[in-house]
Write a protein that holds these residues in place. Structure first.
Motif, PDB file in Angstrom:
ATOM      1  N   VAL A 315       0.875  -1.176   0.000  1.00 26.14           N
ATOM      2  CA  VAL A 315       0.000   0.000   0.000  1.00 26.14           C
ATOM      3  C   VAL A 315       0.910   1.224   0.000  1.00 26.14           C
ATOM      4  O   VAL A 315       1.683   1.426   0.944  1.00 26.14           O
ATOM      5  CB  VAL A 315      -0.916   0.006   1.253  1.00 26.14           C
ATOM      6  CG1 VAL A 315      -1.824   1.228   1.240  1.00 26.14           C
ATOM      7  CG2 VAL A 315      -1.727  -1.267   1.339  1.00 26.14           C
ATOM      8  N   PHE A 330      -7.843  -5.105   1.498  1.00 28.17           N
ATOM      9  CA  PHE A 330      -7.657  -3.683   1.178  1.00 28.17           C
ATOM     10  C   PHE A 330      -8.768  -3.244   0.219  1.00 28.17           C
ATOM     11  O   PHE A 330      -9.524  -4.070  -0.294  1.00 28.17           O
ATOM     12  CB  PHE A 330      -6.270  -3.410   0.582  1.00 28.17           C
ATOM     13  CG  PHE A 330      -6.027  -4.099  -0.727  1.00 28.17           C
ATOM     14  CD1 PHE A 330      -5.507  -5.387  -0.769  1.00 28.17           C
ATOM     15  CD2 PHE A 330      -6.325  -3.473  -1.930  1.00 28.17           C
ATOM     16  CE1 PHE A 330      -5.288  -6.028  -1.974  1.00 28.17           C
ATOM     17  CE2 PHE A 330      -6.103  -4.100  -3.134  1.00 28.17           C
ATOM     18  CZ  PHE A 330      -5.592  -5.380  -3.157  1.00 28.17           C
ATOM     19  N   GLY A 331      -8.855  -1.925   0.039  1.00 31.30           N
ATOM     20  CA  GLY A 331      -9.876  -1.383  -0.869  1.00 31.30           C
ATOM     21  C   GLY A 331     -11.207  -1.142  -0.190  1.00 31.30           C
ATOM     22  O   GLY A 331     -12.177  -0.760  -0.825  1.00 31.30           O
ATOM     23  N   GLU A 332     -11.233  -1.377   1.158  1.00 27.96           N
ATOM     24  CA  GLU A 332     -12.507  -1.245   1.876  1.00 27.96           C
ATOM     25  C   GLU A 332     -12.860   0.213   2.156  1.00 27.96           C
ATOM     26  O   GLU A 332     -14.034   0.556   2.309  1.00 27.96           O
ATOM     27  CB  GLU A 332     -12.446  -2.041   3.198  1.00 27.96           C
ATOM     28  CG  GLU A 332     -11.701  -1.402   4.366  1.00 27.96           C
ATOM     29  CD  GLU A 332     -10.202  -1.240   4.124  1.00 27.96           C
ATOM     30  OE1 GLU A 332      -9.702  -1.787   3.139  1.00 27.96           O
ATOM     31  OE2 GLU A 332      -9.542  -0.539   4.914  1.00 27.96           O
ATOM     32  N   MET A 333     -11.836   1.109   2.197  1.00 26.43           N
ATOM     33  CA  MET A 333     -12.097   2.491   2.624  1.00 26.43           C
ATOM     34  C   MET A 333     -12.949   3.230   1.591  1.00 26.43           C
ATOM     35  O   MET A 333     -13.942   3.875   1.933  1.00 26.43           O
ATOM     36  CB  MET A 333     -10.768   3.217   2.896  1.00 26.43           C
ATOM     37  CG  MET A 333     -10.117   2.690   4.176  1.00 26.43           C
ATOM     38  SD  MET A 333      -8.409   3.186   4.402  1.00 26.43           S
ATOM     39  CE  MET A 333      -8.558   4.848   4.929  1.00 26.43           C
ATOM     40  N   ALA A 334     -12.594   3.092   0.318  1.00 27.80           N
ATOM     41  CA  ALA A 334     -13.372   3.760  -0.737  1.00 27.80           C
ATOM     42  C   ALA A 334     -14.778   3.191  -0.793  1.00 27.80           C
ATOM     43  O   ALA A 334     -15.749   3.905  -1.032  1.00 27.80           O
ATOM     44  CB  ALA A 334     -12.671   3.581  -2.077  1.00 27.80           C
ATOM     45  N   ARG A 341     -10.082   6.290  -3.948  1.00 30.67           N
ATOM     46  CA  ARG A 341      -9.080   5.447  -3.279  1.00 30.67           C
ATOM     47  C   ARG A 341      -8.072   6.314  -2.532  1.00 30.67           C
ATOM     48  O   ARG A 341      -7.580   7.316  -3.079  1.00 30.67           O
ATOM     49  CB  ARG A 341      -8.332   4.606  -4.317  1.00 30.67           C
ATOM     50  CG  ARG A 341      -9.195   3.636  -5.105  1.00 30.67           C
ATOM     51  CD  ARG A 341      -9.600   2.469  -4.285  1.00 30.67           C
ATOM     52  NE  ARG A 341     -10.244   1.431  -5.067  1.00 30.67           N
ATOM     53  CZ  ARG A 341     -10.989   0.471  -4.535  1.00 30.67           C
ATOM     54  NH1 ARG A 341     -11.222   0.442  -3.229  1.00 30.67           N
ATOM     55  NH2 ARG A 341     -11.525  -0.451  -5.293  1.00 30.67           N
ATOM     56  N   SER A 342      -7.737   5.892  -1.291  1.00 28.33           N
ATOM     57  CA  SER A 342      -6.834   6.702  -0.474  1.00 28.33           C
ATOM     58  C   SER A 342      -5.362   6.409  -0.773  1.00 28.33           C
ATOM     59  O   SER A 342      -4.478   7.140  -0.332  1.00 28.33           O
ATOM     60  CB  SER A 342      -7.104   6.417   1.004  1.00 28.33           C
ATOM     61  OG  SER A 342      -6.876   5.046   1.252  1.00 28.33           O
ATOM     62  N   ALA A 343      -5.074   5.314  -1.476  1.00 25.87           N
ATOM     63  CA  ALA A 343      -3.672   4.960  -1.767  1.00 25.87           C
ATOM     64  C   ALA A 343      -3.624   4.076  -3.008  1.00 25.87           C
ATOM     65  O   ALA A 343      -4.645   3.524  -3.416  1.00 25.87           O
ATOM     66  CB  ALA A 343      -3.077   4.206  -0.573  1.00 25.87           C
ATOM     67  N   ARG A 382      -7.219   2.391  10.042  1.00 23.34           N
ATOM     68  CA  ARG A 382      -6.318   2.833   8.975  1.00 23.34           C
ATOM     69  C   ARG A 382      -6.495   4.334   8.706  1.00 23.34           C
ATOM     70  O   ARG A 382      -5.527   5.052   8.480  1.00 23.34           O
ATOM     71  CB  ARG A 382      -6.593   2.036   7.686  1.00 23.34           C
ATOM     72  CG  ARG A 382      -6.113   0.599   7.800  1.00 23.34           C
ATOM     73  CD  ARG A 382      -6.513  -0.230   6.598  1.00 23.34           C
ATOM     74  NE  ARG A 382      -5.993  -1.591   6.690  1.00 23.34           N
ATOM     75  CZ  ARG A 382      -6.233  -2.548   5.822  1.00 23.34           C
ATOM     76  NH1 ARG A 382      -6.997  -2.311   4.770  1.00 23.34           N
ATOM     77  NH2 ARG A 382      -5.716  -3.751   5.976  1.00 23.34           N
ATOM     78  N   GLU A 385      -4.803   6.168  11.427  1.00 21.91           N
ATOM     79  CA  GLU A 385      -3.352   6.028  11.252  1.00 21.91           C
ATOM     80  C   GLU A 385      -2.862   6.966  10.145  1.00 21.91           C
ATOM     81  O   GLU A 385      -1.863   7.669  10.307  1.00 21.91           O
ATOM     82  CB  GLU A 385      -3.047   4.576  10.884  1.00 21.91           C
ATOM     83  CG  GLU A 385      -1.574   4.242  10.839  1.00 21.91           C
ATOM     84  CD  GLU A 385      -1.367   2.760  10.532  1.00 21.91           C
ATOM     85  OE1 GLU A 385      -1.546   1.936  11.426  1.00 21.91           O
ATOM     86  OE2 GLU A 385      -1.038   2.446   9.367  1.00 21.91           O
ATOM     87  N   ASN A 386      -3.626   7.003   9.045  1.00 25.18           N
ATOM     88  CA  ASN A 386      -3.211   7.849   7.911  1.00 25.18           C
ATOM     89  C   ASN A 386      -3.275   9.332   8.275  1.00 25.18           C
ATOM     90  O   ASN A 386      -2.403  10.110   7.891  1.00 25.18           O
ATOM     91  CB  ASN A 386      -4.089   7.595   6.687  1.00 25.18           C
ATOM     92  CG  ASN A 386      -3.858   6.202   6.131  1.00 25.18           C
ATOM     93  OD1 ASN A 386      -2.962   5.505   6.607  1.00 25.18           O
ATOM     94  ND2 ASN A 386      -4.634   5.810   5.168  1.00 25.18           N
TER      95      ASN A 386
HETATM   96  P1  CMP Z   1      -9.029   2.352  -0.474  1.00 30.50           P
HETATM   97  O1  CMP Z   1      -8.947   3.753  -0.043  1.00 30.50           O
HETATM   98  O2  CMP Z   1     -10.281   1.882  -1.093  1.00 30.50           O
HETATM   99  O3  CMP Z   1      -7.826   2.036  -1.496  1.00 30.50           O
HETATM  100  C1  CMP Z   1      -6.500   2.037  -0.996  1.00 30.50           C
HETATM  101  C2  CMP Z   1      -6.431   1.060   0.136  1.00 30.50           C
HETATM  102  O4  CMP Z   1      -5.215   1.019   0.824  1.00 30.50           O
HETATM  103  C3  CMP Z   1      -7.409   1.479   1.240  1.00 30.50           C
HETATM  104  O5  CMP Z   1      -8.723   1.396   0.772  1.00 30.50           O
HETATM  105  C4  CMP Z   1      -7.017   0.551   2.328  1.00 30.50           C
HETATM  106  O6  CMP Z   1      -7.547  -0.708   2.148  1.00 30.50           O
HETATM  107  C5  CMP Z   1      -5.494   0.495   2.124  1.00 30.50           C
HETATM  108  N1  CMP Z   1      -4.867   1.358   3.145  1.00 30.50           N
HETATM  109  C6  CMP Z   1      -4.937   2.696   3.244  1.00 30.50           C
HETATM  110  N2  CMP Z   1      -4.263   3.106   4.346  1.00 30.50           N
HETATM  111  C7  CMP Z   1      -3.748   1.996   4.925  1.00 30.50           C
HETATM  112  C8  CMP Z   1      -2.978   1.771   6.088  1.00 30.50           C
HETATM  113  N3  CMP Z   1      -2.562   2.744   6.871  1.00 30.50           N
HETATM  114  N4  CMP Z   1      -2.643   0.488   6.395  1.00 30.50           N
HETATM  115  C9  CMP Z   1      -3.037  -0.526   5.612  1.00 30.50           C
HETATM  116  N5  CMP Z   1      -3.782  -0.349   4.497  1.00 30.50           N
HETATM  117  C10 CMP Z   1      -4.125   0.881   4.166  1.00 30.50           C
END
Ligand code: CMP
Length: 395
Positions: A315, A330-334, A341-343, A382, A385-386
């Motif tokens: 990531v 991963f990919g759950e945040m969006a 997507r955050s990353a 997450r 943390e970010n």
């Molecule tokens: P999403 O934002 O959909 O796409 C990028 C993904 O990166 C995000 O969901 C998370 O699943 C993963 N991600 C973002 N920040 C972190 C983190 N700090 N630690 C682990 N995974 C992360």
């Protein structure tokens, strides 16, 4: 020397297996396809008239090289056949004999035959019999098409229905041919004078091919032809429908088994009961990725989340990269926040992912609240943390 030979043989067997996904097997398969393509192209060009002698020479060498490669492949496959688990317990000689007489062995031998025809016979690339090589080499392509096996299974599964349609086809064929023979034989004795002639017309019309070599002249004949044409369309549509449904059903079954295999490697799912698990298995899709593939890109919209069953992803966050391994997701945040997507997430090894689309995620949310809660909890962690990382970077 005696100790190393079996392992070389085992390696040769593994690399040449069409189901192998290793780093040697994939290039070998691509090379095999390329060789078939070049061989066919060489023969196709050779069949043209008026080629200059130098070009004919090059084409002959290309055809010879193609045939030599297939002959070498046959030799290696025959030599390594005892390594096949299918022939476990057989002596080397019996294993080789079993492989040589199997469909795979015969297809492989057919592809190698042109070399013997060239060396011992008088067939060259520009010989009128050389196009035969095309058929032999194209047969080898069946090994690149796993769908051939699926087709065989579909035909076997649907044989009762297909037989019924075939019986209807034959009935319409015979009735229409006989009727046409009776109605048209006086006016057109050359085209409808015998039953086989009338049958030929019926096959051409019923299959909707319509060469136009035999055409009814009488009113009765035209009426029969109209019925045959419509029946042809109906029978073909029925056949297509049966095969297409069978294919989709077979593919669904295969995908289900593939997902089930992978799901058990993700602890989050392994803890669920069989009924719940079977529900979620129907919603997941398996995707295999080689290393260094971008699975999701930062700032792009997201409609799915991914569970890692094998391999590893990275990531890529502004403050550095975080590795995620098997059992994580991963990919759950969006998906939860309906934000971009955050990353960016990239595979760092050959990776197998289970994909869950947003619509299916919300559908299972009501039945498996524990799973959704765990995903939401991790997304919040997450996110925090970010944000912390972002503040630290800004500070
Ligand atoms: P999403 O934002 O959909 O796409 C990028 C993904 O990166 C995000 O969901 C998370 O699943 C993963 N991600 C973002 N920040 C972190 C983190 N700090 N630690 C682990 N995974 C992360």
């Amino acid at each position: 020397m005696a100790a190393t030979s079996p392992s070389i043989r085992a390696q040769a067997y593994a690399r040449l297996r069409y189901s192998d996904t290793g780093h040697v097997s994939r290039p070998w398969r691509s090379f095999h396809l390329l060789v078939v393509g070049l061989g066919l192209l060489a023969i196709a060009i050779s069949s043209l008239d008026g080629l200059p002698p130098w070009l004919s020479g090059i084409l002959s060498i290309a055809v010879m090289a193609t045939a030599a490669i297939f002959a070498a492949e046959y030799g290696v496959r025959l030599w390594s056949a005892p390594e096949s688990p299918r022939y476990a317990g057989l002596s080397d000689r019996m294993a080789r004999l079993s492989w040589a007489t199997s469909s795979s062995g015969v297809i492989c031998l057919l592809a190698a035959l042109p070399l013997f025809a060239i060396v011992f016979g008088s067939i060259h690339a520009d010989n009128e019999n050389a196009p035969l090589f095309c058929i032999l080499w194209v047969l080898g392509l069946t090994r690149h098409a796993p769908a051939m096996g699926t087709l065989a299974r579909v035909i076997s599964n649907e044989r009762a229905t297909l037989t019924s349609v075939l019986v209807i086809f034959v009935m319409v064929l015979i009735v229409s041919a006989t009727a046409m023979h009776i109605v048209e034989r006086v006016g057109q004795p050359k085209l409808f004078g015998t039953l086989p002639d009338a049958l030929w017309w019926a096959v051409v019309t019923l299959t909707t091919t319509g060469y136009g070599d035999a055409v009814p002249m009488t009113t009765g004949g035209k009426m029969i032809a109209s019925v045959v044409m419509v029946s042809g369309i109906l029978v073909l549509a029925l056949m297509t429908g049966i095969l297409a449904t069978g294919f989709a059903e077979e593919e669904r079954r295969r995908e289900y088994l593939r997902v089930w295999d992978q799901v058990t490697k993700v602890p989050m799912f392994a803890e669920l009961g069989t009924v719940t698990l079977s529900e979620i298995v129907g919603k997941l899709r398996v995707r295999n990725y080689p290393p260094r593939i971008v699975v999701v890109r930062r700032d792009e919209p997201g409609e799915s989340m991914f569970f890692i069953s094998e391999g590893e992803v990275e990531v890529r966050l502004p403050r550095g990269a975080i590795a995620l391994g098997p059992g994580t997701f991963f990919g759950e945040m969006a998906l939860l926040d309906r934000l971009p997507r955050s990353a960016t997430v990239v595979t760092t090894a050959p990776t197998t992912l289970l994909v869950l689309y947003a619509s299916d995620f919300y559908e299972i949310a009501s039945n498996i609240p524990a799973l959704v809660e765990a995903v939401e909890r991790e997304a919040r962690r997450r996110h925090t943390e970010n944000q912390g990382g972002a503040k630290a970077t800004a500070g």
